[in-house]
Scaffold this active site. Sequence first.
Site, short mmCIF file in Angstrom:
data_model
loop_
_atom_site.label_atom_id
_atom_site.label_comp_id
_atom_site.label_asym_id
_atom_site.label_seq_id
_atom_site.Cartn_x
_atom_site.Cartn_y
_atom_site.Cartn_z
CG ASP A 1 -20.71 59.89 -30.74
OD1 ASP A 1 -21.79 59.33 -31.04
OD2 ASP A 1 -20.14 60.68 -31.50
CG ASP B 1 -22.63 55.78 -33.33
OD1 ASP B 1 -22.56 55.65 -34.56
OD2 ASP B 1 -21.76 56.33 -32.66
CG ASP C 1 -18.48 55.99 -34.02
OD1 ASP C 1 -18.39 55.89 -35.25
OD2 ASP C 1 -18.59 57.07 -33.43
#
Length: 626
Positions: free
Chosen positions: A519, A523, A326
């Site tokens: 994080d 996600d 990410d």
Amino acid sequence: MNKKQKKALGRIIISSILVVALTFIKPTGLLGLALYLIPYLIVGYETLRKAIKGIMNRQPLDECLLMSIATIGAFLMAILKTNDFVEGVAVMLFYQVGEFFESYAVGKSRRNISELMDIRPDYANLENDGKITAVDPDEVAIGSIIVVNPGEKVPIDGVIIEGESAIDTAALTGESVPRTVRVSDEIYSGSINLSGIIKIRTTKEFGESTASRILDLVENASSRKSKSEDFIAKFARIYTPAVVYSAIALAIVPPAISYLLKGNSEILTWCYRALTFLVISCPCALVISIPLSFFAGLGGASKEGVLIKGSNYLEALAKTDIVVFDKTGTLTKGVFAVTKIKSEHLSPQELLKYAAIAESASSHPIAKSLKEAYGKQIDTSLLGGLEERAGKGIVAMVDNREVAVGNAKLLDSLDIAYERCDEAGTLIYLAIDRKYEGYIVISDIIKDSSKKAIAKLKDNGVRKCIMLTGDNEAVAKNVADELRLDGYYAELLPADKVDRLEEIIAKKNDNNTLAFVGDGMNDAPVLARADIGIAMGAIGSDAAIEAADVVLMDDDPMKISRAIAIARKCLLIVYENIIFAIGVKLLCLLLGALGIANMWTAIFADVGVMIIAVLNAIRALNTKRL
């Protein structure tokens, strides 16, 4: 050493002294048997007891039974043939030396876990009506005020309402540098207050606080077995009965054939070989060293602030071939700042005001940056109905006007004509009452260690590093070029990230692992779909600890390559022990069956190999040079 280890060492020392003394005296016959049985029973009592208990529980075929049969057989052979009782004592003595080394190694690994367990607080200083009382942390309710003095552990997660201090988070993050906390800062249980007195308003119950969640994770990690551990367990269940029956066959079949062919069975010679075969075949080195290697690897990783939920995940992590990231908060700092405002009709400050009020209910970093740029107290009474559109933005009523704040997809979905912009940064478009009013550019900052972390991953054998982001093409390309990534996908909705990950997984080798690093906050679907989900910067994040397989407690991307290096070192040690133990045993079993290897060779094949394998296993604890 604990009491049990001290007792075992004491028995080994006493037995060793007696054996050395008896080798000088050299007693024979029944007197010799009686005298040698004394050190034998001193050191071997526990093994004999476990063997008898196994027989009574109908689970006889373990190493205790193998050692008991072999040593008792050696005494019988001494009575009937050799008159040398030292072999029977020596086998049991050296077996116990190996057991002691194994116990010490496990204890050393557990001490690493125990150091982590020190984050569990014993009490909390609860403030009530100006009085401070030390209570059990379980008794502290959410919203209570607790006081933490210098040198004390923070017992429960909360927000500082008074005071300033330096805190040590090494037990949580592996980071040795203390950080300063002030009023309004979040603080997590397990941290140690180093300087000033601080007051904290608790935000969680003790059982849900960071320290408790971490401890639960670490304590349960050993229950998730790796494929190697499962293989060894199944191998031992088949292997041990097989060698017992083979030893019986070795003691019976060759003498029978010899008797039929020569008229001389040489049964004592073949019985001695069978006993030697039994000692050699004991699977201690494999059964002990393989789980110990993984246990040591998990302990060494936790010391670095890398929490791996089980040895199965550690094994998978070692085979990582592709790492998908990410962007925000992972490769970049997630600290956004407004760098440009382009307004069509309103003043820049008015445009910013509408955007800040519309985003005031959001905790997203972009929303925070808009509020900070506005710099004034937000009048939330102006905010009416609010609709959040995933991956696009927000439509809200502000001062009785419909305000749309978000990316280009939001305005497209509302059929609002607007001026496209190709500025590098995150673009926030704004429309009022379905009329385009301008855009705001917000820029994120790449973390200082991100470029080095990507290079380190490549050095460690990771083939591809790919980025998934909801940001626009210009921002994604800029970050990917700066970090020299192998690919990127931009302007993705949360569902799109899963689709892109599926595409990458479909192209990879089935024997290798794809790791996704995020994080942990938004996600969860991608973390769950990846072969290995790695949540980074997860201190205090319940979502990260739940969703990920590997949890990095701070936000340094270098920890990713470190976690993979720890896993690879551990798996290499496992393979070394498997090859070494099986190789030596197979060779010695062949020599024993042919009568070339004697009982002393058997002792090395069993105890010597086990000690070497155990010492090799505890190397997994040392992570400093990775």
